[in-house]
Structures are given as structure tokens and as C-alpha cells.
Motif scaffolding. Structure first.
Motif, PDB file in Angstrom:
ATOM      1  N   THR A 156       0.869  -1.175   0.000  1.00 53.96           N
ATOM      2  CA  THR A 156       0.000   0.000   0.000  1.00 53.96           C
ATOM      3  C   THR A 156       0.907   1.227   0.000  1.00 53.96           C
ATOM      4  OG1 THR A 156      -0.117   0.409   2.392  1.00 53.96           O
ATOM      5  CG2 THR A 156      -1.634  -1.250   1.488  1.00 53.96           C
ATOM      6  N   ASP A 157       0.313   2.396  -0.200  1.00 50.09           N
ATOM      7  CA  ASP A 157       1.101   3.627  -0.083  1.00 50.09           C
ATOM      8  C   ASP A 157       0.713   4.429   1.152  1.00 50.09           C
ATOM      9  OD1 ASP A 157      -1.343   4.614  -0.830  1.00 50.09           O
ATOM     10  OD2 ASP A 157      -0.687   5.424  -2.755  1.00 50.09           O
ATOM     11  N   SER A 158      -0.103   3.822   2.034  1.00 52.53           N
ATOM     12  CA  SER A 158      -0.568   4.532   3.229  1.00 52.53           C
ATOM     13  C   SER A 158       0.074   4.034   4.517  1.00 52.53           C
ATOM     14  CB  SER A 158      -2.092   4.418   3.357  1.00 52.53           C
ATOM     15  OG  SER A 158      -2.496   3.062   3.394  1.00 52.53           O
ATOM     16  N   ASN A 159       0.425   2.756   4.572  1.00 47.38           N
ATOM     17  CA  ASN A 159       1.060   2.209   5.773  1.00 47.38           C
ATOM     18  C   ASN A 159       2.400   2.922   6.002  1.00 47.38           C
ATOM     19  OD1 ASN A 159       2.695   0.512   7.520  1.00 47.38           O
ATOM     20  ND2 ASN A 159       1.220  -1.120   7.172  1.00 47.38           N
ATOM     21  N   PRO A 160       2.644   3.452   7.207  1.00 42.53           N
ATOM     22  CA  PRO A 160       3.896   4.176   7.465  1.00 42.53           C
ATOM     23  C   PRO A 160       5.147   3.364   7.158  1.00 42.53           C
ATOM     24  CG  PRO A 160       2.350   4.518   9.257  1.00 42.53           C
ATOM     25  CD  PRO A 160       1.744   3.469   8.374  1.00 42.53           C
ATOM     26  N   PHE A 161       5.052   2.053   7.287  1.00 42.66           N
ATOM     27  CA  PHE A 161       6.207   1.196   6.980  1.00 42.66           C
ATOM     28  C   PHE A 161       6.616   1.370   5.522  1.00 42.66           C
ATOM     29  CE2 PHE A 161       8.118  -2.845   5.681  1.00 42.66           C
ATOM     30  CZ  PHE A 161       9.018  -3.083   6.710  1.00 42.66           C
ATOM     31  N   PHE A 162       5.649   1.378   4.626  1.00 43.71           N
ATOM     32  CA  PHE A 162       5.948   1.492   3.204  1.00 43.71           C
ATOM     33  C   PHE A 162       6.264   2.929   2.810  1.00 43.71           C
ATOM     34  CE2 PHE A 162       3.013  -2.244   3.465  1.00 43.71           C
ATOM     35  CZ  PHE A 162       4.024  -3.186   3.365  1.00 43.71           C
ATOM     36  N   VAL A 163       5.739   3.887   3.557  1.00 44.58           N
ATOM     37  CA  VAL A 163       6.121   5.278   3.347  1.00 44.58           C
ATOM     38  C   VAL A 163       7.613   5.446   3.623  1.00 44.58           C
ATOM     39  CG1 VAL A 163       5.814   7.646   4.175  1.00 44.58           C
ATOM     40  CG2 VAL A 163       3.812   6.169   3.840  1.00 44.58           C
ATOM     41  N   LYS A 164       8.074   4.849   4.704  1.00 42.83           N
ATOM     42  CA  LYS A 164       9.501   4.912   5.044  1.00 42.83           C
ATOM     43  C   LYS A 164      10.342   4.173   4.008  1.00 42.83           C
ATOM     44  CE  LYS A 164      11.066   6.601   8.101  1.00 42.83           C
ATOM     45  NZ  LYS A 164      11.767   7.910   8.299  1.00 42.83           N
ATOM     46  N   MET A 165       9.839   3.058   3.512  1.00 40.06           N
ATOM     47  CA  MET A 165      10.550   2.309   2.481  1.00 40.06           C
ATOM     48  C   MET A 165      10.724   3.170   1.233  1.00 40.06           C
ATOM     49  SD  MET A 165       9.545  -1.509   1.172  1.00 40.06           S
ATOM     50  CE  MET A 165      10.007  -2.352   2.703  1.00 40.06           C
ATOM     51  N   LYS A 166       9.646   3.844   0.838  1.00 38.21           N
ATOM     52  CA  LYS A 166       9.703   4.720  -0.338  1.00 38.21           C
ATOM     53  C   LYS A 166      10.694   5.856  -0.104  1.00 38.21           C
ATOM     54  CE  LYS A 166       6.751   7.443  -3.428  1.00 38.21           C
ATOM     55  NZ  LYS A 166       5.360   7.866  -3.714  1.00 38.21           N
ATOM     56  N   GLU A 167      10.725   6.379   1.113  1.00 33.25           N
ATOM     57  CA  GLU A 167      11.665   7.448   1.446  1.00 33.25           C
ATOM     58  C   GLU A 167      13.107   6.984   1.244  1.00 33.25           C
ATOM     59  OE1 GLU A 167      13.284   9.552   5.513  1.00 33.25           O
ATOM     60  OE2 GLU A 167      11.137   9.137   5.373  1.00 33.25           O
ATOM     61  N   GLY A 168      13.409   5.770   1.723  1.00 33.22           N
ATOM     62  CA  GLY A 168      14.766   5.251   1.581  1.00 33.22           C
ATOM     63  C   GLY A 168      15.144   5.018   0.137  1.00 33.22           C
ATOM     64  N   ALA A 169      14.218   4.451  -0.641  1.00 35.42           N
ATOM     65  CA  ALA A 169      14.492   4.185  -2.054  1.00 35.42           C
ATOM     66  C   ALA A 169      14.663   5.492  -2.823  1.00 35.42           C
ATOM     67  CB  ALA A 169      13.359   3.351  -2.646  1.00 35.42           C
ATOM     68  N   SER A 170      13.802   6.469  -2.558  1.00 32.44           N
ATOM     69  CA  SER A 170      13.855   7.740  -3.288  1.00 32.44           C
ATOM     70  C   SER A 170      15.156   8.483  -3.011  1.00 32.44           C
ATOM     71  CB  SER A 170      12.659   8.615  -2.901  1.00 32.44           C
ATOM     72  OG  SER A 170      11.442   7.996  -3.252  1.00 32.44           O
ATOM     73  N   LYS A 171      15.558   8.510  -1.751  1.00 31.10           N
ATOM     74  CA  LYS A 171      16.785   9.221  -1.389  1.00 31.10           C
ATOM     75  C   LYS A 171      18.009   8.569  -2.018  1.00 31.10           C
ATOM     76  CE  LYS A 171      19.401  10.867   2.623  1.00 31.10           C
ATOM     77  NZ  LYS A 171      19.453  10.910   4.108  1.00 31.10           N
ATOM     78  N   LYS A 172      18.077   7.255  -1.971  1.00 25.50           N
ATOM     79  CA  LYS A 172      19.230   6.561  -2.543  1.00 25.50           C
ATOM     80  C   LYS A 172      19.233   6.671  -4.069  1.00 25.50           C
ATOM     81  CE  LYS A 172      21.920   4.818  -0.576  1.00 25.50           C
ATOM     82  NZ  LYS A 172      23.275   5.261  -0.136  1.00 25.50           N
TER      83      LYS A 172
END
Length: 341
Positions: free
Chosen positions: A36-52
Motif C-alpha cells: 500500500t502507499d498509506s502504511n507508514p512502513f511502506f512510506v519509510k521504504m519509499k523514502e529510503g528508495a527515493s533518497k538513494k
């Protein structure tokens, strides 16, 4: 687990991805597909992928299911990534069996596919898996609950709040790890709900969110209003379970344990909503995944596994302010310092 262990693990992994030659970074496309794109766990995952990805010059596109269990949207996302010429796909699969055919199609097209957090079935259906040791995450909270209850453990009334009826690997591993840590015979460790121990009130599903946690807890309280130990697949489900217990005046006499270790979840441990949680590191999983796609694009090298395991272990730490002897943990202050890093 010490911060230095995570750092050394990451360093060792980076060395294992050493490569020669140089691809044009602008030509490297990557996809992140989450449940999902709402669970904070996956929000953090997206943050890590986007930054890298920004750091390495990789073009990242992100996709997500409408809810936990939405395999159809993930299949469509893989098709799009293949058509776009992506070099690699990072995926947290909703249905760990049903997605395998689509993953094979991507790999056959030369795309590197890495499962994040949730292994495929079989695990080698992906090129690699970067994940928490989910069985150990469950085992830690099971051991903590057993020691915390002490003599009362023999009379426990246990409610298990899982994800969904397809029983994805992450659900089974955490659920069965918890039961193992609590000393309960799991019968078949590869599936949920077949246990015979009379202390188990039952299993229900939550879709990994707060509303589902509340609904599942209400259902199990109807089955047995004397529930006194609640295992939840993640912290949003735990928050929902707490609200259901609070509605019937039971929030202070029921022990809740969970898995994730996100900042909101660690705050709930600090506030007494959750007794203990196992912290994992989704930002690390995703950033390492982007590094692996870059290395694969540059050299064709695929990532290594942690020695003795069939995946790369990104670490797990028990978070509680009520430590027990024999179960290593850190407190919520330290847990907040590193939540989901």
C-alpha cells in the motif's frame, strides 16, 4: 542489537556489491512496488528508495496496491516496469505465491527482482530478498511475553491478529515465531491456525491496518472476552486492537505485542499501548535495494545473502521499557533514535 552491527552489515553488503565499469546512470530505471502507499512502513521504504535513487542518479518509479492483499495492482505494476525497461524491481508482495508468475516474466526479460521484507514462495523466485528475520522478530516478542507473564503464561488466553487469508510469508513467519517464542507447538510451522494449544482463542485477519485490527479484536473478544495476550502482525493492527479493548474497559489488563518498530509504534510502547515490539529497518532494505539495482546495471552482479541464510538479513531489535532477563532489548528512547532507519 547494536547500531554498530547494522553499520557493519551494511558495510559488508556494500563491499559485496563492488563493481567495475560504469553505466550511464540516466539509463538506469528502477521500480518500487509496495503493498500500500498509506502504511507508514511502506512510506519509510519509499523514502529510503527515493533518497538513494537521487544520490545514485537512478530513475525511480513507485507503485502500490490499493490495500494489503491487492495482488492485481502489483501484477499491473510489474507489467508497466517491464514495458518501461526498468533494470530492477523492488517489491513487497501482497500475495507471495500468486505474484511469482509475474516475477518470472520480469526476470526472463532481464530485470533484477528483489523482494523487500516479505519473501516470495519459493524464496528463490526472486533474485534476492532483503528482509528482517521475521521468524526471529516474532520469536523475540513471544519470548518477552512468556517471561513477562511468568506463571500466568500457563493460563494465557491468546488472540492472534494476522494479515489476510492468503497467509503471505511475512505473516506466517511472524505468527509462528511468536508462538515458538511463547513455547507453543506450531504443528506445521509453514502455516497459521492449525495449532491445538487450548490457550489460543483464535486467529483473525486485519489487512495490516488499524480498522482491521479493531475489527479482528472485536471478533475475538466475542469468542472469548477473557483474552489477556494479543499478538499483532504490525503496529497499526495493534493500535486498532487497543481501541477495541479500550471500548470494553480491558486496555489496562491485556498485554499487546507487535512487530515493526516504526516511530508511532515505538511511541505506543512508551505510552503503554504496546508492551514490546520488534523493530525492523525498511529504509535500509529499500536503500540497499537501489544500490543493488545500480550495481547490477553496471556490472551484472547480483546481491549476496547473509551467510547461513537464504536472504540478506537487515536486522531486528526488541523495543520495550520493561526488559526481561534472557531476552536482549533496547528502550524506547533508543528505539525512537533509530526507528525504521
Amino acid at each position: 542489537m547494536k547500531r554498530t552491527l547494522l553499520a557493519s552489515a551494511l558495510g559488508a553488503f556494500a563491499l559485496s556489491l563492488a563493481f567495475g565499469g560504469a553505466a550511464n546512470a540516466a539509463d538506469i530505471g528502477a521500480c518500487l512496488i509496495t503493498k500500500t502507499d498509506s502504511n507508514p512502513f511502506f512510506v519509510k521504504m519509499k523514502e529510503g528508495a527515493s533518497k538513494k535513487a537521487a544520490e545514485l542518479g537512478v530513475t525511480l518509479k513507485s507503485y502500490a496496491g490499493k490495500m494489503d492483499g491487492d495482488n492485481e495492482s502489483q501484477v499491473a505494476a510489474i507489467e508497466t516496469c517491464i514495458a518501461d525497461g526498468a533494470k530492477g524491481i523492488l517489491i513487497t508482495p501482497s500475495d507471495t505465491k500468486a505474484i511469482v508468475t509475474s516475477v518470472k516474466k520480469a526476470r526472463d526479460a532481464g530485470v533484477l527482482v528483489i523482494a523487500l521484507d516479505t519473501p516470495l514462495e519459493p524464496i528463490d523466485a526472486a533474485d534476492a530478498t532483503f528482509a528482517t528475520d521475521n521468524f526471529m522478530a516474532g520469536k523475540l516478542i513471544g519470548q518477552w511475553a512468556l517471561k513477562t507473564l511468568g506463571d500466568k503464561a500457563k493460563d494465557a488466553k491468546i488472540a492472534l491478529l494476522d494479515i489476510n487469508v492468503s497467509q503471505p510469508t511475512v505473516e506466517v513467519l511472524r505468527d509462528q515465531g511468536f508462538l515458538t517464542g511463547f513455547g507453543i507447538d506450531t504443528v506445521d510451522i509453514h502455516k497459521d491456525g492449525d495449532e491445538k494449544d487450548p490457550r489460543i482463542v483464535g486467529n483473525d485477519v486485519t489487512d495490516g491496518n488499524e480498522e482491521g485490527g479493531r475489527r479482528a479484536m472485536e471478533n475475538l473478544l466475542q469468542k472469548d472476552p477473557n483474552v489477556n495476550l494479543v499478538y499483532t502482525i504490525n503496529e497499526p493492527a495493534a493500535a486498532g486492537a487497543y481501541e477495541a479493548l479500550k471500548a470494553v474497559g480491558r486496555e489496562k489488563d491485556v498485554l499487546i505485542v507487535s512487530v515493526d518498530g516504526g516511530c508511532p509504534g515505538v511511541k505506543n510502547v512508551k505510552d503503554g499501548v504496546i508492551g514490546a515490539t520488534s523493530q525492523q529497518y525498511p529504509l535500509l532494505m529499500a536503500s540497499m535495494g537501489i544500490e543493488a539495482i545500480k550495481a547490477f546495471a553496471d556490472s551484472g552482479k547480483k546481491p549476496d545473502k547473509t551467510p547461513g541464510l537464504d536472504f540478506f538479513n537487515t536486522g531486528v531489535t526488541l523495543i520495550t521499557d520493561k526488559p526481561v532477563e534472557g531476552v536482549p532489548s533496547i528502550n524506547t528512547k533508543d528505539g525512537l533514535d533509530r526507528c525504521w532507519g
